[in-house]
Design a protein around this motif. Structure first.
Motif, PDB file in Angstrom:
ATOM      1  N   TYR A 102      69.082  73.704  73.569  1.00  0.00           N
ATOM      2  CA  TYR A 102      69.629  74.566  74.606  1.00  0.00           C
ATOM      3  C   TYR A 102      70.685  73.830  75.422  1.00  0.00           C
ATOM      4  O   TYR A 102      71.684  73.389  74.873  1.00  0.00           O
ATOM      5  CB  TYR A 102      68.489  75.164  75.437  1.00  0.00           C
ATOM      6  N   ALA A 103      70.504  73.641  76.711  1.00  0.00           N
ATOM      7  CA  ALA A 103      71.545  72.994  77.516  1.00  0.00           C
ATOM      8  C   ALA A 103      71.873  71.601  77.016  1.00  0.00           C
ATOM      9  O   ALA A 103      72.986  71.110  77.207  1.00  0.00           O
ATOM     10  CB  ALA A 103      71.110  72.927  78.979  1.00  0.00           C
ATOM     11  N   GLY A 104      70.927  70.944  76.355  1.00  0.00           N
ATOM     12  CA  GLY A 104      71.171  69.602  75.849  1.00  0.00           C
ATOM     13  C   GLY A 104      71.729  69.560  74.439  1.00  0.00           C
ATOM     14  O   GLY A 104      72.188  68.510  73.984  1.00  0.00           O
ATOM     15  N   GLY A 105      71.702  70.684  73.729  1.00  0.00           N
ATOM     16  CA  GLY A 105      72.030  70.678  72.314  1.00  0.00           C
ATOM     17  C   GLY A 105      73.476  70.366  71.995  1.00  0.00           C
ATOM     18  O   GLY A 105      73.775  69.505  71.155  1.00  0.00           O
ATOM     19  N   ALA A 140      79.331  75.800  69.326  1.00  0.00           N
ATOM     20  CA  ALA A 140      78.091  76.135  70.032  1.00  0.00           C
ATOM     21  C   ALA A 140      78.120  77.594  70.444  1.00  0.00           C
ATOM     22  O   ALA A 140      79.138  78.090  70.926  1.00  0.00           O
ATOM     23  CB  ALA A 140      77.903  75.243  71.264  1.00  0.00           C
ATOM     24  N   ARG A 141      76.983  78.265  70.241  1.00  0.00           N
ATOM     25  CA  ARG A 141      76.830  79.651  70.674  1.00  0.00           C
ATOM     26  C   ARG A 141      75.535  79.779  71.462  1.00  0.00           C
ATOM     27  O   ARG A 141      74.477  79.373  70.997  1.00  0.00           O
ATOM     28  CB  ARG A 141      76.792  80.598  69.464  1.00  0.00           C
ATOM     29  N   GLU A 166      73.541  78.506  78.270  1.00  0.00           N
ATOM     30  CA  GLU A 166      72.558  78.236  77.237  1.00  0.00           C
ATOM     31  C   GLU A 166      73.085  77.202  76.263  1.00  0.00           C
ATOM     32  O   GLU A 166      73.644  76.194  76.698  1.00  0.00           O
ATOM     33  CB  GLU A 166      72.146  79.549  76.555  1.00  0.00           C
ATOM     34  N   GLN A 167      72.974  77.405  74.948  1.00  0.00           N
ATOM     35  CA  GLN A 167      73.342  76.378  73.975  1.00  0.00           C
ATOM     36  C   GLN A 167      74.810  75.958  74.078  1.00  0.00           C
ATOM     37  O   GLN A 167      75.163  74.821  73.764  1.00  0.00           O
ATOM     38  CB  GLN A 167      73.043  76.898  72.566  1.00  0.00           C
ATOM     39  N   ALA A 168      75.689  76.851  74.517  1.00  0.00           N
ATOM     40  CA  ALA A 168      77.121  76.535  74.612  1.00  0.00           C
ATOM     41  C   ALA A 168      77.456  75.681  75.826  1.00  0.00           C
ATOM     42  O   ALA A 168      78.562  75.142  75.922  1.00  0.00           O
ATOM     43  CB  ALA A 168      77.935  77.826  74.653  1.00  0.00           C
ATOM     44  N   GLY A 169      76.524  75.526  76.752  1.00  0.00           N
ATOM     45  CA  GLY A 169      76.835  74.889  78.019  1.00  0.00           C
ATOM     46  C   GLY A 169      77.303  73.453  77.921  1.00  0.00           C
ATOM     47  O   GLY A 169      78.131  73.013  78.721  1.00  0.00           O
ATOM     48  N   GLY A 170      76.778  72.695  76.948  1.00  0.00           N
ATOM     49  CA  GLY A 170      77.189  71.303  76.840  1.00  0.00           C
ATOM     50  C   GLY A 170      78.663  71.141  76.547  1.00  0.00           C
ATOM     51  O   GLY A 170      79.314  70.229  77.071  1.00  0.00           O
ATOM     52  N   LEU A 171      79.226  72.026  75.724  1.00  0.00           N
ATOM     53  CA  LEU A 171      80.663  71.980  75.457  1.00  0.00           C
ATOM     54  C   LEU A 171      81.450  72.479  76.657  1.00  0.00           C
ATOM     55  O   LEU A 171      82.517  71.939  76.975  1.00  0.00           O
ATOM     56  CB  LEU A 171      81.005  72.815  74.224  1.00  0.00           C
TER      57      LEU A 171
END
Length: 420
Positions: A344-347, A398-399, A171-176
């Motif tokens: 989300y995945a892009g954030g 990111a969480r 989710e939101q943490a995925g980009g990192l």
């Protein structure tokens, strides 16, 4: 980073030589950065469908994006909007880096992306055909377009990148997490990694799925809908888009004569304990592990790009974690994502790009919207206007929904004069 292009631990230094942005604040890194500095919001009433029957009616939509101009024509009907965004951002990241895939070994190039919901809009339309007309009406591309790894596959195919390819669904943490994996791939011999994430869940199916978290704002005024750390915080606004980054070793960039926006200095991830367990969230511990990975101390960090969930409980938890590590008001904290919504995945990938641009330009962007930290949030939230403090090191947090927690430390590079 030493003159040899290796960090103090002997591993190759991973640097970002190119970025590509497709976001509510603009298509292209230059437009995005200008919007961030000006506090120009990309939030507004949802236009991709009629939101009048839903409690959430405000979102961040990418303006003026025409897939037919950005993506090979045959791929437009075969893929979802989130993949269209990714193909455009990946092209831009390669072009910005001046990296011609034909000049690299095909098995030496890798792709690792983040994905949250996959091809939600494409999948919704195919399910509508199934329920209204029957199985024979479902298109053949449903089997791949909805898939959370569709973007990784399409980017790797388009650019002939046959090295390690993967996707992280955090989710939101995925980009990192994707950038952390990109650094690992360089450690194991990859020459170049395209990494990042995009999302495009602004359809009825996608919105309802996001509402289940209980964290979305139902405020109709775009200027007041997303106010992280503010006393009036009521949740966050959803958005679409994201970013891609071209990641190489410092040695590879130097051989090509390519400058870089900055280095991936340290990374760590963790997972929150289940609610009611009595154990604290892991964010403070994750920050400390990222600092240790970078061999930096808290005093070395010049700015924190916050996760900024937008709910009072989550904001307070993040503020307390930052205060625990750095001290009350000891480091500037910002959340430019109030201009885009949470992607989300892009954030987190977009936050990483924004942080790199901030380092390259010597300025900390402000957080548009909030008027001041809520009681208990003892952080130095950057408000009103940017601060020109020449930051050299940035921490991005990111969480993701469900407990995913990540931290990435970035160091300034040598591309202060270029923003495309």
């Amino acid at each position: 980073m030493s003159a040899s292009g290796r960090g103090r631990d002997g591993r190759p230094t991973a640097v970002v030589t190119g970025v590509g942005v497709v976001a509510p604040t603009g298509v292209g890194a230059r437009g995005h950065w200008e919007s961030v500095l000006a506090g120009k919001s990309g939030l507004g009433r949802i236009t991709r469908f009629d939101p009048s029957g839903y409690p959430v009616r405000v979102a961040g939509e990418v303006p003026g994006f025409d897939a037919r101009e950005e993506v090979p024509g045959r791929l437009v009907p075969q893929t979802d909007r989130f993949t269209h965004f990714a193909l455009a951002a990946a092209d831009a990241a390669l072009g910005d880096a001046g990296a011609d895939p034909a000049a690299f070994p095909e098995y030496g190039m890798a792709v690792v992306t983040a994905s949250s919901s996959g091809g939600t809009e494409f999948g919704q339309h195919e399910m509508e055909r199934l329920y209204r007309n029957g199985p024979s009406w479902v298109g053949v591309y449903q089997s791949i377009a909805w898939f959370y790894a569709a973007t990784t596959g399409q980017v790797s195919i388009r650019h002939g990148m046959r090295g390690p390819c993967g996707v992280l669904c955090c989710e939101q943490a995925g980009g990192l997490d994707a950038l952390g994996q990109a650094r690992r791939l360089l450690d194991t011999g990859s020459h170049l990694v395209l990494s990042g994430g995009t999302d495009a869940s602004l359809c009825p199916y996608g919105l309802v799925a996001q509402m289940s978290s209980g964290h979305l704002s139902a405020v109709d005024d775009p200027a007041r809908a997303y106010l992280p750390f503010d006393p009036a915080a009521s949740g966050h606004v959803p958005g679409e888009g994201g970013a891609f980054l071209t990641v190489e070793t410092a040695e590879s960039a130097r051989r090509r004569g390519a400058g870089h926006y900055g280095a991936l200095l340290g990374y760590a991830a963790g997972f929150d304990p289940p609610p009611g367990s009595g154990r604290p969230p892991v964010l403070a511990a994750v920050i400390r592990r990222a600092l240790a990975d970078a061999r930096l101390g808290a005093a070395d960090v010049d700015v924190v790009f916050a996760d900024a969930c937008g709910t009072p409980e989550q904001d307070l938890a993040e503020a307390r974690a930052v205060t625990e590590v750095f001290g009350p008001g000891a480091v500037p904290v910002t959340a430019p994502k109030t201009l885009t919504g949470r992607l989300y995945a892009g954030g987190a990938a977009l936050d990483a790009v924004t942080a790199l641009l901030a380092l390259s330009k010597g300025v900390i962007p402000h957080t548009a919207g909030p008027v001041g930290p809520a009681p208990g949030c003892e952080i130095d939230l950057v408000l009103g206007r940017p601060r020109r403090t020449a930051p050299r090191t940035a921490l991005v947090l990111a969480r993701g929904h469900g407990g995913f927690t990540s931290a990435l430390l970035l160091g300034a590079g040598d591309r202060a004069d270029r923003t495309h």
